[in-house]
Motif scaffolding. Structure first.
Motif, PDB file in Angstrom:
ATOM      1  N   ASP A 174      -5.280  -5.483  -0.427  1.00  0.00           N
ATOM      2  CA  ASP A 174      -6.680  -4.638  -0.688  1.00  0.00           C
ATOM      3  C   ASP A 174      -7.179  -4.741  -1.651  1.00  0.00           C
ATOM      4  O   ASP A 174      -8.557  -4.638  -1.937  1.00  0.00           O
ATOM      5  CB  ASP A 174      -6.086  -3.337  -0.449  1.00  0.00           C
ATOM      6  CG  ASP A 174      -5.524  -2.810   0.786  1.00  0.00           C
ATOM      7  OD1 ASP A 174      -5.730  -3.192   1.930  1.00  0.00           O
ATOM      8  OD2 ASP A 174      -4.533  -1.769   0.631  1.00  0.00           O
ATOM      9  N   ALA A 175      -6.715  -5.161  -2.801  1.00  0.00           N
ATOM     10  CA  ALA A 175      -7.096  -5.697  -4.274  1.00  0.00           C
ATOM     11  C   ALA A 175      -7.739  -6.897  -4.359  1.00  0.00           C
ATOM     12  O   ALA A 175      -8.346  -7.369  -5.296  1.00  0.00           O
ATOM     13  CB  ALA A 175      -6.196  -5.241  -5.507  1.00  0.00           C
ATOM     14  N   ARG A 202       0.990  -0.992   0.197  1.00  0.00           N
ATOM     15  CA  ARG A 202       0.080   0.158  -0.088  1.00  0.00           C
ATOM     16  C   ARG A 202       1.125   1.349   0.288  1.00  0.00           C
ATOM     17  O   ARG A 202       2.018   1.422   0.558  1.00  0.00           O
ATOM     18  CB  ARG A 202      -0.750   0.033   1.073  1.00  0.00           C
ATOM     19  CG  ARG A 202      -1.962   0.999   1.261  1.00  0.00           C
ATOM     20  CD  ARG A 202      -2.673   0.954   2.668  1.00  0.00           C
ATOM     21  NE  ARG A 202      -3.646  -0.051   2.646  1.00  0.00           N
ATOM     22  CZ  ARG A 202      -3.453  -0.974   3.754  1.00  0.00           C
ATOM     23  NH1 ARG A 202      -2.500  -0.782   4.542  1.00  0.00           N
ATOM     24  NH2 ARG A 202      -4.052  -2.218   3.573  1.00  0.00           N
ATOM     25  N   SER A 242      -7.348  -6.018 -11.248  1.00  0.00           N
ATOM     26  CA  SER A 242      -8.421  -5.582  -9.994  1.00  0.00           C
ATOM     27  C   SER A 242      -8.934  -4.015 -10.253  1.00  0.00           C
ATOM     28  O   SER A 242      -8.066  -3.382 -10.894  1.00  0.00           O
ATOM     29  CB  SER A 242      -7.896  -5.643  -8.644  1.00  0.00           C
ATOM     30  OG  SER A 242      -6.764  -4.570  -8.513  1.00  0.00           O
ATOM     31  N   GLN A 243     -10.128  -3.443  -9.614  1.00  0.00           N
ATOM     32  CA  GLN A 243     -10.265  -2.317  -9.640  1.00  0.00           C
ATOM     33  C   GLN A 243      -9.236  -1.357  -9.283  1.00  0.00           C
ATOM     34  O   GLN A 243      -8.938  -0.253  -9.771  1.00  0.00           O
ATOM     35  CB  GLN A 243     -11.519  -2.007  -8.908  1.00  0.00           C
ATOM     36  CG  GLN A 243     -12.244  -0.815  -8.965  1.00  0.00           C
ATOM     37  CD  GLN A 243     -12.395  -0.337 -10.792  1.00  0.00           C
ATOM     38  OE1 GLN A 243     -13.035  -0.866 -11.105  1.00  0.00           O
ATOM     39  NE2 GLN A 243     -11.950   0.681 -10.982  1.00  0.00           N
ATOM     40  N   ILE A 244      -8.502  -1.851  -8.016  1.00  0.00           N
ATOM     41  CA  ILE A 244      -7.670  -0.772  -7.458  1.00  0.00           C
ATOM     42  C   ILE A 244      -6.496  -0.653  -8.487  1.00  0.00           C
ATOM     43  O   ILE A 244      -5.716   0.455  -8.823  1.00  0.00           O
ATOM     44  CB  ILE A 244      -6.951  -1.308  -6.279  1.00  0.00           C
ATOM     45  CG1 ILE A 244      -8.088  -1.039  -5.145  1.00  0.00           C
ATOM     46  CG2 ILE A 244      -5.754  -0.702  -5.712  1.00  0.00           C
ATOM     47  CD1 ILE A 244      -7.760  -2.010  -3.840  1.00  0.00           C
ATOM     48  N   GLY A 245      -5.949  -1.695  -8.954  1.00  0.00           N
ATOM     49  CA  GLY A 245      -4.922  -1.721 -10.179  1.00  0.00           C
ATOM     50  C   GLY A 245      -5.159  -1.072 -11.309  1.00  0.00           C
ATOM     51  O   GLY A 245      -4.319  -0.130 -11.655  1.00  0.00           O
ATOM     52  N   PHE A 270      -3.272  -7.988  -9.359  1.00  0.00           N
ATOM     53  CA  PHE A 270      -3.510  -6.759  -9.225  1.00  0.00           C
ATOM     54  C   PHE A 270      -3.839  -5.645 -10.159  1.00  0.00           C
ATOM     55  O   PHE A 270      -4.759  -4.945  -9.970  1.00  0.00           O
ATOM     56  CB  PHE A 270      -2.049  -6.065  -8.422  1.00  0.00           C
ATOM     57  CG  PHE A 270      -2.134  -4.738  -8.014  1.00  0.00           C
ATOM     58  CD1 PHE A 270      -2.833  -4.433  -6.518  1.00  0.00           C
ATOM     59  CD2 PHE A 270      -1.757  -3.632  -8.622  1.00  0.00           C
ATOM     60  CE1 PHE A 270      -2.862  -3.153  -6.041  1.00  0.00           C
ATOM     61  CE2 PHE A 270      -1.818  -2.358  -8.078  1.00  0.00           C
ATOM     62  CZ  PHE A 270      -2.571  -2.081  -6.865  1.00  0.00           C
ATOM     63  N   TRP A 271      -3.031  -5.828 -11.290  1.00  0.00           N
ATOM     64  CA  TRP A 271      -3.384  -4.960 -12.454  1.00  0.00           C
ATOM     65  C   TRP A 271      -4.833  -5.164 -12.998  1.00  0.00           C
ATOM     66  O   TRP A 271      -4.982  -4.242 -14.197  1.00  0.00           O
ATOM     67  CB  TRP A 271      -2.251  -4.763 -13.318  1.00  0.00           C
ATOM     68  CG  TRP A 271      -0.870  -4.352 -12.693  1.00  0.00           C
ATOM     69  CD1 TRP A 271       0.225  -5.243 -12.484  1.00  0.00           C
ATOM     70  CD2 TRP A 271      -0.721  -3.021 -11.890  1.00  0.00           C
ATOM     71  NE1 TRP A 271       1.133  -4.501 -11.836  1.00  0.00           N
ATOM     72  CE2 TRP A 271       0.486  -3.412 -11.380  1.00  0.00           C
ATOM     73  CE3 TRP A 271      -1.559  -1.956 -11.894  1.00  0.00           C
ATOM     74  CZ2 TRP A 271       1.028  -2.308 -10.897  1.00  0.00           C
ATOM     75  CZ3 TRP A 271      -0.936  -1.167 -11.169  1.00  0.00           C
ATOM     76  CH2 TRP A 271       0.423  -1.033 -10.556  1.00  0.00           C
ATOM     77  N   SER A 298      -2.145   3.921  -4.227  1.00  0.00           N
ATOM     78  CA  SER A 298      -3.150   3.072  -4.224  1.00  0.00           C
ATOM     79  C   SER A 298      -2.864   2.135  -3.026  1.00  0.00           C
ATOM     80  O   SER A 298      -2.030   2.055  -2.253  1.00  0.00           O
ATOM     81  CB  SER A 298      -3.097   2.372  -5.569  1.00  0.00           C
ATOM     82  OG  SER A 298      -1.864   1.440  -5.488  1.00  0.00           O
ATOM     83  N   ASP A 322      -5.075   2.641 -10.365  1.00  0.00           N
ATOM     84  CA  ASP A 322      -3.780   2.882 -10.123  1.00  0.00           C
ATOM     85  C   ASP A 322      -2.853   3.530 -11.327  1.00  0.00           C
ATOM     86  O   ASP A 322      -2.267   4.227 -11.542  1.00  0.00           O
ATOM     87  CB  ASP A 322      -3.154   1.827  -9.337  1.00  0.00           C
ATOM     88  CG  ASP A 322      -1.548   2.287  -8.978  1.00  0.00           C
ATOM     89  OD1 ASP A 322      -1.561   3.190  -8.098  1.00  0.00           O
ATOM     90  OD2 ASP A 322      -0.618   1.534  -9.584  1.00  0.00           O
TER      91      ASP A 322
END
Length: 189
Positions: free
Chosen positions: A72-73, A63, A158-161, A155-156, A67, A164
């Protein structure tokens, strides 16, 4: 399975985990792991393996001010779900987790998750650089390379990725002015 089908399955899984009933037995309760959006039923990992994967994933993508982390993702849950869908990946992946614990016991006298942060980083540094790694650690190097790719893929996508990355999706060009003159000149050569 296509990428679209995989993403649809992952979305359905996320929805399903939010509405699961309480565990019916102590054995079932032991397989449940708290996650950011409720409870997640492990499909392939043991609770210890899941804790190890979560720690490794967060060391790879921590983290920061931009992001959230890999956990978290939902990357560890995603990895578990992928291993459930792809049985051929399980043996090598879980074997690598066992190898990591074995190596940490040999070097530090404890499993990876019980090591200090410095010990964990030392261990991962030994297997993170294939070109300079000790050939005796080749199995660990191979495993870590695949885990790094696995975590990054989770990760990339995911919504977070995606946030980001600043990805905005496919957008129409509002004004097309044609091919630039320089590109036309090069094409004519």
């Amino acid at each position: 399975m296509t990428r679209r089908e995989l993403m649809a399955a992952a979305a359905a899984m996320a929805t399903a985990t939010a509405i699961r009933p309480a565990p019916a037995s102590a054995q079932e309760a032991a397989r449940r792991v708290a996650s950011a959006d409720g409870q997640y039923d492990l499909k392939v990992y043991t609770p210890h393996e899941f804790a190890t994967v979560t720690l490794v994933a967060d060391m790879l993508i921590p983290r920061d001010e931009r992001s959230g982390s890999a956990s978290d993702a939902g990357v560890p849950q995603w990895m578990d779900a992928i291993l459930d869908l792809e049985p051929g990946m399980r043996t090598a992946h879980r074997g690598g987790l066992a190898w990591l614990d074995h190596e940490c016991r040999e070097r530090f006298g404890k499993r990876f998750i019980e090591c200090t942060d410095a010990e964990r980083r030392t261990m991962l540094d030994l297997i993170a650089y294939p070109k300079t790694a000790d050939p005796a650690l080749s199995h660990g190097v191979s495993w870590f390379t695949s885990v790094r790719d696995f975590v990054a893929s989770g990760f990339w996508t995911s919504q977070i990725g995606i946030t980001d990355l600043g990805y905005q999706g496919n957008r129409p060009v509002l004004e097309w002015t044609g091919c630039p003159d320089e590109a036309n000149r090069k094409a004519m050569l």
